[in-house]
Design a protein around this motif. Sequence first.
Motif, PDB file in Angstrom:
ATOM      1  N   LEU A 132      -0.038  29.975 -85.963  1.00 37.27           N
ATOM      2  CA  LEU A 132      -0.999  28.838 -86.265  1.00 37.27           C
ATOM      3  C   LEU A 132      -1.310  28.546 -87.620  1.00 37.27           C
ATOM      4  CD1 LEU A 132      -3.339  29.682 -83.029  1.00 37.27           C
ATOM      5  CD2 LEU A 132      -1.459  27.975 -83.126  1.00 37.27           C
ATOM      6  N   ASP A 136      -8.850  30.172 -89.090  1.00 32.54           N
ATOM      7  CA  ASP A 136      -9.665  30.150 -88.041  1.00 32.54           C
ATOM      8  C   ASP A 136      -8.863  29.970 -86.746  1.00 32.54           C
ATOM      9  OD1 ASP A 136     -11.903  30.383 -89.427  1.00 32.54           O
ATOM     10  OD2 ASP A 136     -12.414  28.148 -89.928  1.00 32.54           O
ATOM     11  N   GLU A 137      -7.995  29.230 -86.554  1.00 37.61           N
ATOM     12  CA  GLU A 137      -7.196  29.052 -85.239  1.00 37.61           C
ATOM     13  C   GLU A 137      -6.510  30.267 -84.840  1.00 37.61           C
ATOM     14  OE1 GLU A 137      -5.282  24.507 -85.035  1.00 37.61           O
ATOM     15  OE2 GLU A 137      -4.612  25.789 -86.644  1.00 37.61           O
ATOM     16  N   GLN A 138      -5.956  31.072 -86.028  1.00 41.44           N
ATOM     17  CA  GLN A 138      -5.378  32.245 -85.739  1.00 41.44           C
ATOM     18  C   GLN A 138      -6.688  33.355 -85.081  1.00 41.44           C
ATOM     19  OE1 GLN A 138      -3.952  33.607 -89.231  1.00 41.44           O
ATOM     20  NE2 GLN A 138      -2.026  32.303 -89.363  1.00 41.44           N
ATOM     21  N   LEU A 229      -6.215  27.763 -75.108  1.00 39.32           N
ATOM     22  CA  LEU A 229      -5.651  28.039 -76.304  1.00 39.32           C
ATOM     23  C   LEU A 229      -4.420  29.183 -75.887  1.00 39.32           C
ATOM     24  CD1 LEU A 229      -8.259  27.902 -79.287  1.00 39.32           C
ATOM     25  CD2 LEU A 229      -6.296  26.366 -78.760  1.00 39.32           C
TER      26      LEU A 229
END
Length: 244
Positions: A132, A136-138, A229
């Motif tokens: 990703l 933050d997404e990771q 997610l």
Amino acid sequence: MASRKQKRGGEAEKERRVRGGGRTKRPKVFGSSLQEYTAVCAVLVPPLVRDAARFIDKGGEIERLFTEDTLPQYVRPITELNKRAEKAHGSIVMHIPNAHVAVGMLKSYLRQLPEPVLLSSRYHHIISAMTLESADEQYLMLQCIVLSLPASHRILLAYLLALFHSVLIRNENVSSNTLAAVFSPILTRPPRKGAMPSHAEMHSLVQAVETLLRRYPETTRSEEVPLHLLKTAISRDSAAASSA
């Protein structure tokens, strides 16, 4: 009337109950399912892990302790203590001679879990999380994966992260990357038996464990995280597998 075979079966079962006191047999320390062991023994963390962690966390400089392979002079003490732990129902912390043996015991226990702390079924999800775009997404995806683990695995992961965090605070010469590099291949492994991570996968696994460690204690919080997610990662993995 019951058949002779049924009677024999009933008598055998009765004998097993008498011999075992009607209780479920205590599972082995090494090689048993984490879920089964913690449930049957009514513990949150296996005593061997607790004792090894307490010894490591006593203090003192442990530079290179996590980076070195088990030295030959410690193999026998580790083996002997593992046998003692298998027989003992109480603490073995007083029998641990040094931190090298404590770390060796911890690694030995984690390696022998039938299912690693971060389940093999989550292996490709973890690797996908690290593709990703933003950090933050990771992290959010990793937190989703952690929340999807069985409770016993989440608790042990939290316990290990707390130990590693304590080690980092007390030792300036030990880095989060070092701990992640040592423990990532022990905390998870490919779902196919005997398979080894590729170089790229190993890099992603180290990065993932280091991310969880750096975001401790936020990692171990129990608030809800958008689980869509995780479903996205699963769909992506399924599509990749179909096209392979």
